[in-house]
Design a protein around this motif. Structure first.
Motif, PDB file in Angstrom:
ATOM      1  N   TRP A 232       0.794  -1.222   0.000  1.00 28.43           N
ATOM      2  CA  TRP A 232       0.000   0.000   0.000  1.00 28.43           C
ATOM      3  C   TRP A 232       0.831   1.279   0.000  1.00 28.43           C
ATOM      4  O   TRP A 232       0.295   2.384  -0.094  1.00 28.43           O
ATOM      5  N   GLN A 234       3.152   2.921  -2.013  1.00 25.19           N
ATOM      6  CA  GLN A 234       3.265   3.891  -3.099  1.00 25.19           C
ATOM      7  C   GLN A 234       2.032   4.790  -3.162  1.00 25.19           C
ATOM      8  O   GLN A 234       2.139   6.010  -3.314  1.00 25.19           O
ATOM      9  N   GLU A 235       0.861   4.183  -3.021  1.00 23.34           N
ATOM     10  CA  GLU A 235      -0.378   4.970  -3.015  1.00 23.34           C
ATOM     11  C   GLU A 235      -0.421   5.887  -1.799  1.00 23.34           C
ATOM     12  O   GLU A 235      -0.828   7.047  -1.884  1.00 23.34           O
ATOM     13  N   GLU A 236       0.021   5.361  -0.660  1.00 21.85           N
ATOM     14  CA  GLU A 236      -0.021   6.152   0.574  1.00 21.85           C
ATOM     15  C   GLU A 236       0.980   7.299   0.532  1.00 21.85           C
ATOM     16  O   GLU A 236       0.716   8.395   1.040  1.00 21.85           O
ATOM     17  N   GLN A 238       1.825   8.975  -2.062  1.00 24.82           N
ATOM     18  CA  GLN A 238       1.220  10.028  -2.865  1.00 24.82           C
ATOM     19  C   GLN A 238       0.256  10.849  -2.015  1.00 24.82           C
ATOM     20  O   GLN A 238       0.190  12.088  -2.146  1.00 24.82           O
ATOM     21  N   LYS A 239      -0.464  10.193  -1.116  1.00 27.73           N
ATOM     22  CA  LYS A 239      -1.374  10.906  -0.223  1.00 27.73           C
ATOM     23  C   LYS A 239      -0.594  11.810   0.741  1.00 27.73           C
ATOM     24  O   LYS A 239      -1.037  12.926   1.060  1.00 27.73           O
TER      25      LYS A 239
END
Length: 353
Positions: A232, A234-236, A238-239
């Motif tokens: 999780w 890479q997505e996190e 970005q956040k």
């Protein structure tokens, strides 16, 4: 700080060795000693090893057994009084070298930029503790600023004491790094422990950014997430970047160190971990009890090379224990922490057979 003169002198030799050119132990030892400065450069002063986090990636959580100590103020002052900052001409030559050899611009924002443009000029004030838990940290920053020495420490944002932190900013702190693993509180606690909290920490960081702007303070606020190779992340990340978008913050994804600890030697893009270890010739570390050890990764002070409370840094750096330690890196001495518990390769692994 790292010895930027040593790094420039050793660069061509280093990459010849790493690319397969063979040298004898005697040849390499002579070359490295000729490049090494007799005057020590200090990479890290651990002001305290107290920490209230339970970070999953940190060996302190399950393996550190040394006593919890905070450095004596006179020891800290004694250490920094033996150090000097880089001159403008020295630093200008280093920036030119980095751009030419590593092709990283001084205005970049990345893990390797931070290692090459920030770490070489600052003294790191964290180790296996959180400097914000040390009530003397504002005074230490003031001492360093007075001597022209640049200061930096990393901490958990859950430990932000606004009054103490702002005082360090006003006293001239150059860089402060906050470890942010997620914008989700539960996920953040999963990585950093139950005392960790993103929502509350985020509001405090926003407050610090506001104070910094209002008072025109120079401290650079750095936000990092450690890449633990979770699905999780890479997505996190970005956040996390989005949460600080448009703000005066330096945000990057950091490679995990201490990967030997989890028997997980994933590939890394960090120059620091790709090159062979140069710490025995480039810089020294002082721990919270005043002991000089081989580097910040020695969480239990297993390789003690001197005592800054009773010895000068010059005597430690040029002493017999350091000489023996440098040979250990060539000999790949069995049982040595550097041989068995480090992600970096030692120079001995490149020797001609």
């Amino acid at each position: 700080m790292i010895d930027i003169d040593f790094y420039q002198k050793v660069y061509d030799l280093k990459y010849k060795v790493m690319n397969g050119q063979k040298y004898s132990k005697a040849e390499l030892l002579e070359k490295l000693e000729s490049y090494r400065s007799p005057e020590p450069v200090v990479y890290n002063i651990e002001t305290t090893n107290a920490c209230n986090m339970r970070c999953e990636m940190c060996p302190r959580t399950t393996m550190m057994t040394r006593p919890i100590e905070t450095m004596q103020k006179d020891t800290f002052e004694k250490v920094i009084n033996q150090l000097r900052p880089w001159t403008e001409s020295e630093w200008s030559a280093w920036e030119k070298f980095v751009l030419e050899k590593y092709e990283i611009d001084r205005n970049d924002v990345s893990e390797n930029h931070f290692f090459l443009y920030v770490i070489p000029k600052v003294i790191v004030l964290h180790g296996y503790g959180d400097p914000l838990l040390d009530k003397n940290i504002p005074d230490y920053v003031a001492m360093m600023t007075k001597r022209g020495l640049k200061s930096y420490f990393s901490c958990n944002p859950a430990n932000i004491n606004l009054e103490r932190t702002i005082e360090t900013f006003e006293n001239g702190l150059d860089y402060i790094k906050y470890s942010v693993e997620s914008v989700d509180d539960l996920r953040h606690k999963e990585v950093r422990g139950q005392q960790s909290n993103f929502s509350e920490s985020y509001q405090k960081i926003l407050k610090l950014l506001d104070v910094k702007a209002q008072r025109n303070l120079k401290t650079t606020i750095v936000i990092t997430m450690i890449n633990l190779n979770k699905t999780w992340q890479q997505e996190e990340f970005q956040k996390v970047k989005d949460a600080f978008k448009g703000m005066d913050a330096y945000v990057y994804l950091k490679s995990q160190d201490q990967m030997w600890y989890e028997d997980n030697r994933q590939t890394t893009q960090s120059i620091h971990w790709l090159e062979f270890c140069q710490f025995p010739w480039s810089s020294m570390t002082i721990k919270s009890n005043g002991e000089s050890v081989e580097c910040v990764e020695d969480f239990n002070n297993e390789i003690v090379l001197g005592d800054a409370k009773t010895q000068s840094l010059h005597d430690i750096w040029n002493g017999e224990k350091y000489k023996r330690f440098r040979l250990d890196h060539f000999d790949l001495t069995p049982g040595l922490k550097c041989t068995e518990q480090c992600d970096m390769r030692l120079i001995g692994s490149f020797l001609a057979s």
